[in-house]
Design a protein around this motif. Structure first.
Motif, PDB file in Angstrom:
ATOM      1  N   ILE A  47      32.354  37.548  42.547  1.00  0.00           N
ATOM      2  CA  ILE A  47      33.108  38.260  41.512  1.00  0.00           C
ATOM      3  C   ILE A  47      33.344  39.710  41.927  1.00  0.00           C
ATOM      4  CG2 ILE A  47      32.986  39.129  39.143  1.00  0.00           C
ATOM      5  CD1 ILE A  47      31.477  36.512  38.461  1.00  0.00           C
ATOM      6  N   ALA A  48      32.305  40.349  42.502  1.00  0.00           N
ATOM      7  CA  ALA A  48      32.441  41.747  42.930  1.00  0.00           C
ATOM      8  C   ALA A  48      33.511  41.884  44.006  1.00  0.00           C
ATOM      9  CB  ALA A  48      31.103  42.274  43.438  1.00  0.00           C
ATOM     10  N   ASP A  49      33.562  40.928  44.948  1.00  0.00           N
ATOM     11  CA  ASP A  49      34.588  40.968  45.994  1.00  0.00           C
ATOM     12  C   ASP A  49      35.982  40.839  45.394  1.00  0.00           C
ATOM     13  OD1 ASP A  49      32.669  41.264  47.937  1.00  0.00           O
ATOM     14  OD2 ASP A  49      32.638  39.144  48.509  1.00  0.00           O
ATOM     15  N   TYR A  50      36.111  39.959  44.422  1.00  0.00           N
ATOM     16  CA  TYR A  50      37.403  39.752  43.763  1.00  0.00           C
ATOM     17  C   TYR A  50      37.841  41.014  43.018  1.00  0.00           C
ATOM     18  CZ  TYR A  50      40.715  37.888  40.294  1.00  0.00           C
ATOM     19  OH  TYR A  50      41.811  37.679  39.499  1.00  0.00           O
ATOM     20  N   ILE A  51      36.905  41.643  42.320  1.00  0.00           N
ATOM     21  CA  ILE A  51      37.223  42.830  41.525  1.00  0.00           C
ATOM     22  C   ILE A  51      37.636  43.990  42.426  1.00  0.00           C
ATOM     23  CG2 ILE A  51      36.220  44.603  40.024  1.00  0.00           C
ATOM     24  CD1 ILE A  51      34.385  42.395  38.908  1.00  0.00           C
ATOM     25  N   ALA A  52      36.923  44.168  43.536  1.00  0.00           N
ATOM     26  CA  ALA A  52      37.177  45.316  44.409  1.00  0.00           C
ATOM     27  C   ALA A  52      38.550  45.250  45.073  1.00  0.00           C
ATOM     28  CB  ALA A  52      36.086  45.398  45.481  1.00  0.00           C
ATOM     29  N   ASP A  53      39.097  44.051  45.200  1.00  0.00           N
ATOM     30  CA  ASP A  53      40.405  43.873  45.830  1.00  0.00           C
ATOM     31  C   ASP A  53      41.446  43.645  44.730  1.00  0.00           C
ATOM     32  OD1 ASP A  53      42.478  43.463  47.554  1.00  0.00           O
ATOM     33  OD2 ASP A  53      41.832  41.482  48.213  1.00  0.00           O
ATOM     34  N   ALA A  54      41.773  44.726  44.021  1.00  0.00           N
ATOM     35  CA  ALA A  54      42.696  44.618  42.886  1.00  0.00           C
ATOM     36  C   ALA A  54      44.133  44.584  43.388  1.00  0.00           C
ATOM     37  CB  ALA A  54      42.478  45.796  41.937  1.00  0.00           C
ATOM     38  N   ARG A  55      44.583  43.419  43.772  1.00  0.00           N
ATOM     39  CA  ARG A  55      45.918  43.270  44.345  1.00  0.00           C
ATOM     40  C   ARG A  55      47.000  43.344  43.260  1.00  0.00           C
ATOM     41  NH1 ARG A  55      44.453  37.886  47.916  1.00  0.00           N
ATOM     42  NH2 ARG A  55      42.787  38.813  49.158  1.00  0.00           N
ATOM     43  N   THR A  56      48.215  43.551  43.709  1.00  0.00           N
ATOM     44  CA  THR A  56      49.361  43.420  42.822  1.00  0.00           C
ATOM     45  C   THR A  56      50.143  42.182  43.253  1.00  0.00           C
ATOM     46  OG1 THR A  56      50.843  44.752  44.201  1.00  0.00           O
ATOM     47  CG2 THR A  56      49.490  45.926  42.585  1.00  0.00           C
ATOM     48  N   TYR A  57      50.958  41.663  42.350  1.00  0.00           N
ATOM     49  CA  TYR A  57      51.696  40.436  42.603  1.00  0.00           C
ATOM     50  C   TYR A  57      53.162  40.645  42.263  1.00  0.00           C
ATOM     51  CZ  TYR A  57      46.985  38.625  42.864  1.00  0.00           C
ATOM     52  OH  TYR A  57      45.685  38.433  43.226  1.00  0.00           O
ATOM     53  N   PRO A  58      54.042  39.955  42.954  1.00  0.00           N
ATOM     54  CA  PRO A  58      55.468  40.194  42.732  1.00  0.00           C
ATOM     55  C   PRO A  58      55.969  39.752  41.368  1.00  0.00           C
ATOM     56  CG  PRO A  58      55.134  38.350  44.237  1.00  0.00           C
ATOM     57  CD  PRO A  58      53.797  39.004  44.041  1.00  0.00           C
ATOM     58  N   ASP A  59      55.276  38.781  40.756  1.00  0.00           N
ATOM     59  CA  ASP A  59      55.715  38.279  39.448  1.00  0.00           C
ATOM     60  C   ASP A  59      54.551  37.576  38.763  1.00  0.00           C
ATOM     61  OD1 ASP A  59      55.504  35.734  40.704  1.00  0.00           O
ATOM     62  OD2 ASP A  59      57.597  35.846  41.343  1.00  0.00           O
ATOM     63  N   TRP A  60      54.792  37.121  37.528  1.00  0.00           N
ATOM     64  CA  TRP A  60      53.724  36.480  36.765  1.00  0.00           C
ATOM     65  C   TRP A  60      53.308  35.144  37.380  1.00  0.00           C
ATOM     66  CZ3 TRP A  60      50.416  38.530  33.672  1.00  0.00           C
ATOM     67  CH2 TRP A  60      50.745  39.698  32.978  1.00  0.00           C
ATOM     68  N   SER A  61      54.242  34.450  37.985  1.00  0.00           N
ATOM     69  CA  SER A  61      53.895  33.174  38.610  1.00  0.00           C
ATOM     70  C   SER A  61      52.838  33.358  39.687  1.00  0.00           C
ATOM     71  CB  SER A  61      55.158  32.531  39.191  1.00  0.00           C
ATOM     72  OG  SER A  61      54.831  31.312  39.839  1.00  0.00           O
ATOM     73  N   ALA A  62      52.986  34.405  40.503  1.00  0.00           N
ATOM     74  CA  ALA A  62      52.013  34.675  41.561  1.00  0.00           C
ATOM     75  C   ALA A  62      50.673  35.110  40.970  1.00  0.00           C
ATOM     76  CB  ALA A  62      52.550  35.746  42.504  1.00  0.00           C
ATOM     77  N   ALA A  63      50.705  35.899  39.890  1.00  0.00           N
ATOM     78  CA  ALA A  63      49.463  36.331  39.237  1.00  0.00           C
ATOM     79  C   ALA A  63      48.724  35.137  38.646  1.00  0.00           C
ATOM     80  CB  ALA A  63      49.768  37.367  38.166  1.00  0.00           C
ATOM     81  N   ILE A  64      49.467  34.229  38.043  1.00  0.00           N
ATOM     82  CA  ILE A  64      48.854  33.026  37.471  1.00  0.00           C
ATOM     83  C   ILE A  64      48.221  32.190  38.569  1.00  0.00           C
ATOM     84  CG2 ILE A  64      49.375  30.823  36.340  1.00  0.00           C
ATOM     85  CD1 ILE A  64      51.516  32.408  34.717  1.00  0.00           C
TER      86      ILE A  64
END
Length: 280
Positions: free
Chosen positions: A140-157
């Motif tokens: 979880i800590a690794d996931y949190i530390a890498d706060a990526r951005t996504y091109p759209d909601w589909s990619a975020a989902i």
């Protein structure tokens, strides 16, 4: 929406849901989300509880959602979160409250049982227990530390699905899950709704104290606990030990759910309403 100023000046966002006019007076409820989550996780549950007569508050922790980011990353710590909760309750003139806590929110509920036991009128723990797997925390800590951005909601989902593969939601549920921890900015991209610095304190050797004394502090307080049947953070063995440590603990397993149930499941809603009715 309301804002409360924490002791160090950090601005804390609180979503408030008022009971419907004429509803019977019932206990006030404070909703506390998971570590990267926001008050939006309770956007379906909270109105349902308000309709039943409860005043409901849902907090965005510092560094999440509409709350401000902390100047000092060391303040992303449970002791500070507990003090933030204390300031929120004081600001809203709340002396007794039922807390519904998911994951981190459940651990903070246990902390409240130690730090401010007279405040707790009841506790609902959603998929969290005193035996927390260290490898799960590291992931979880690794996931949190890498706060990526996504091109759209589909990619975020898709990113949420990859992180929580056993949650088994429908498409509407996955969208709500993504909206609970991401937001769209002016650049058109979808951004994480948390400060990646919240991961730093989680990586320290002393980040995982013995949680059993905190859990046992809940024993005098009416308590309901949920476990996702497929949860990787709350084992079936730990769930049984929780009942052994607190024979009065009410327990419900949510079928075909990993970490963490949304509390929109029919069996979760039914258990919550029955539990709250027992407190009235």
């Amino acid at each position: 929406m309301s804002y409360v100023t924490a002791r160090d000046g950090t601005r804390l966002h609180v979503a408030e849901y008022r009971p419907r006019a004429g509803a019977p007076k019932r206990p006030t409820i404070l909703c506390l989300s998971g570590v990267t989550r926001t008050s939006r996780d309770f956007s379906r549950l909270a109105p349902d509880l308000a309709e039943a007569g409860h005043r409901v508050l849902a907090l965005d922790y510092r560094g999440r959602g509409r709350s401000g980011r902390a100047l000092d990353p060391d303040s992303y710590a449970p002791t500070v979160y507990l003090d933030d909760i204390r300031q929120v309750l004081f600001a809203f003139n709340i002396h007794r409250v039922v807390v519904i806590g998911t994951s981190l929110g459940g651990f903070l509920t246990m902390g409240m049982a130690v730090a401010m036991p007279t405040v707790l009128a009841g506790a609902v723990l959603n998929d969290c227990g005193p035996d927390l797997p260290k490898d799960g925390v590291a992931r979880i800590a690794d996931y949190i530390a890498d706060a990526r951005t996504y091109p759209d909601w589909s990619a975020a989902i898709d990113a949420v699905k990859a992180m929580l593969p056993d949650l088994n939601l429908d498409e509407d549920g996955w969208r709500l899950a993504a909206e609970g921890c991401f937001h769209e900015e002016a650049d058109g991209r979808v951004h994480a709704d948390w400060d990646p610095r919240i991961a730093a304190p989680m990586r320290r050797p002393a980040a995982l104290p013995d949680l059993w004394p905190m859990f046992k502090a809940l024993r005098p307080i009416p308590c309901l606990a949920f476990r996702g049947e497929l949860s990787s953070l709350l084992s079936d063995d730990c769930f049984r030990k929780m009942r052994d440590a607190n024979p009065d603990l009410r327990q419900t397993v949510i079928a075909n759910r990993g970490h963490a149930p949304t509390l929109d499941e029919p069996e979760a809603r039914s258990a919550i309403h029955a539990f709250l009715a027992s407190l009235s």
